[in-house]
Design a protein around this motif. Sequence first.
Motif: not given
Length: 169
Positions: A54-74
């Motif tokens: 489960g903790y790996l999936y939380y990390i994977f989900f968190g990285l997906a959120l960070v990437f989405l925020l980065y794309v929107m921010l730029q």
Amino acid sequence: MAATGRNARTTLVVQLSPTRNAMLSFTVLMVLALGWLGWAGYLLFFDSTAAHQGYLYYIFFGLALVFLLYVMLQNTSVFGVQSYFEITPQYIVQKYGAFRTKHIIPIHSIEQVLISPLALQVTKSDATKLYLDLKQVRKKRDLEKIKTKVRDMADEYGYTVTESASFGT
């Protein structure tokens, strides 16, 4: 970001579009980010076979959120304008994105400006040349505003302006 007071009329701020020079368009980046986020969400919330990881999936989900925020921010102005070209009576600034440095050129140090269709080549009084790429300007009208502003300020601040079809001529 907006200018106030006496210099409000003399300041020109134009928003840039970083994905014009990107290898992947904004739409492709958003599809990738949303697909990654959807897949990570599915694995995290609906996959019952992965309870021990489960903790790996939380990390994977968190990285997906960070990437989405980065794309929107730029690429959007949801978080304010992050990529812009600004001309004021004191300086010219070009900023390519939230995590990139600003290119600041004081007006008093400009000796010559060469205007081409999609760029400005600025020669400073110490003979250094700076290339300001205008390919990311969103609208042709904004591109003309930038060029007109540079031309108009030339007489007042004592630098020369030359124009060419390209830098090679």
